[in-house]
Design a protein around this motif. Structure first.
Motif, short mmCIF file in Angstrom:
data_model
loop_
_atom_site.label_atom_id
_atom_site.label_comp_id
_atom_site.label_asym_id
_atom_site.label_seq_id
_atom_site.Cartn_x
_atom_site.Cartn_y
_atom_site.Cartn_z
N ARG A 30 0.81 -1.21 0.00
CA ARG A 30 0.00 0.00 0.00
C ARG A 30 0.85 1.27 0.00
NH1 ARG A 30 -5.22 -0.79 3.94
NH2 ARG A 30 -6.14 -2.50 2.79
N PHE A 31 2.03 1.21 0.57
CA PHE A 31 2.90 2.38 0.67
C PHE A 31 3.76 2.59 -0.57
CE2 PHE A 31 1.56 2.87 4.85
CZ PHE A 31 2.19 3.93 5.47
N ARG A 32 3.77 1.67 -1.50
CA ARG A 32 4.67 1.76 -2.65
C ARG A 32 4.40 3.02 -3.48
NH1 ARG A 32 0.29 -0.79 -4.19
NH2 ARG A 32 -0.42 -0.73 -6.36
N HIS A 33 5.42 3.46 -4.17
CA HIS A 33 5.29 4.58 -5.10
C HIS A 33 4.45 4.10 -6.28
CE1 HIS A 33 6.46 7.60 -8.08
NE2 HIS A 33 6.76 8.37 -7.03
N ARG A 34 3.58 4.95 -6.77
CA ARG A 34 2.64 4.54 -7.81
C ARG A 34 3.35 3.99 -9.06
NH1 ARG A 34 -1.97 8.40 -10.10
NH2 ARG A 34 -1.30 9.45 -8.21
N HIS A 35 4.40 4.62 -9.50
CA HIS A 35 5.12 4.18 -10.70
C HIS A 35 6.49 3.62 -10.34
CE1 HIS A 35 1.98 5.87 -13.15
NE2 HIS A 35 2.11 7.02 -12.54
N TRP A 36 6.54 2.74 -9.37
CA TRP A 36 7.81 2.20 -8.88
C TRP A 36 8.56 1.43 -9.95
CZ3 TRP A 36 8.47 -3.04 -9.02
CH2 TRP A 36 7.31 -3.82 -9.13
N TYR A 37 7.87 0.84 -10.88
CA TYR A 37 8.51 0.01 -11.91
C TYR A 37 9.21 0.85 -12.98
CZ TYR A 37 3.98 1.22 -13.83
OH TYR A 37 2.86 1.91 -14.22
N ARG A 38 9.05 2.18 -12.93
CA ARG A 38 9.70 3.05 -13.91
C ARG A 38 11.00 3.64 -13.40
NH1 ARG A 38 4.63 6.73 -15.88
NH2 ARG A 38 3.35 5.03 -16.68
N ARG A 39 11.28 3.47 -12.11
CA ARG A 39 12.45 4.12 -11.51
C ARG A 39 13.40 3.09 -10.92
NH1 ARG A 39 10.34 9.42 -8.44
NH2 ARG A 39 8.90 10.11 -10.04
N PRO A 44 9.27 -1.89 -5.30
CA PRO A 44 8.07 -1.17 -4.85
C PRO A 44 8.30 -0.44 -3.52
CG PRO A 44 7.82 -3.50 -4.47
CD PRO A 44 9.12 -3.33 -5.22
N LEU A 45 9.14 0.58 -3.56
CA LEU A 45 9.45 1.37 -2.37
C LEU A 45 8.58 2.63 -2.33
CD1 LEU A 45 13.34 1.15 -2.57
CD2 LEU A 45 11.81 -0.18 -1.11
N PRO A 46 8.30 3.14 -1.14
CA PRO A 46 7.50 4.36 -1.06
C PRO A 46 8.32 5.58 -1.46
CG PRO A 46 8.14 3.66 1.13
CD PRO A 46 8.61 2.59 0.17
N ALA A 47 7.64 6.63 -1.87
CA ALA A 47 8.29 7.89 -2.19
C ALA A 47 8.82 8.52 -0.90
CB ALA A 47 7.31 8.84 -2.87
N THR A 48 10.00 9.07 -0.95
CA THR A 48 10.61 9.68 0.23
C THR A 48 9.75 10.79 0.79
OG1 THR A 48 12.78 9.14 -0.67
CG2 THR A 48 12.73 10.74 1.10
N SER A 49 9.19 11.62 -0.07
CA SER A 49 8.36 12.73 0.39
C SER A 49 7.12 12.21 1.13
CB SER A 49 7.96 13.62 -0.77
OG SER A 49 7.24 12.88 -1.73
#
Length: 82
Positions: A30-39, A44-49
């Motif tokens: 649930r906390f993953r960054h929405r477009h984690w597969y592009r970066r 699937p890590l959350p955005a730092t902000s």
């Protein structure tokens, strides 16, 4: 406690309790960054902000590291949600 220490503490608790492991994985997803597969590193890590904002709203400090018990309580609460 550093983020690495928190991760290892949660991993150890998850190994001892498989139901908790499922709840922790659900929270991590649930906390993953929405477009984690592009970066890079393509995890699937959350955005730092987002993490900083969550820590600020929960603990009043954007550099706070939550205690393992708080993360476990939250994961169990999420596990009970539909």
């Amino acid at each position: 406690m550093a983020w690495i220490s928190l991760t290892f503490a949660l991993a150890l608790r998850a190994l001892l309790n498989p139901a908790l492991a499922v709840d922790l994985l659900r929270v991590a997803w649930r906390f993953r960054h929405r477009h984690w597969y592009r970066r890079f590193p393509f995890l699937p890590l959350p955005a730092t902000s987002y993490v900083r904002w969550r820590m600020y709203t929960a603990y009043g400090d954007d550099a706070a590291i939550p205690p393992a018990e708080d993360v476990i309580a939250f994961a169990r609460w999420v596990g009970r949600q539909p």
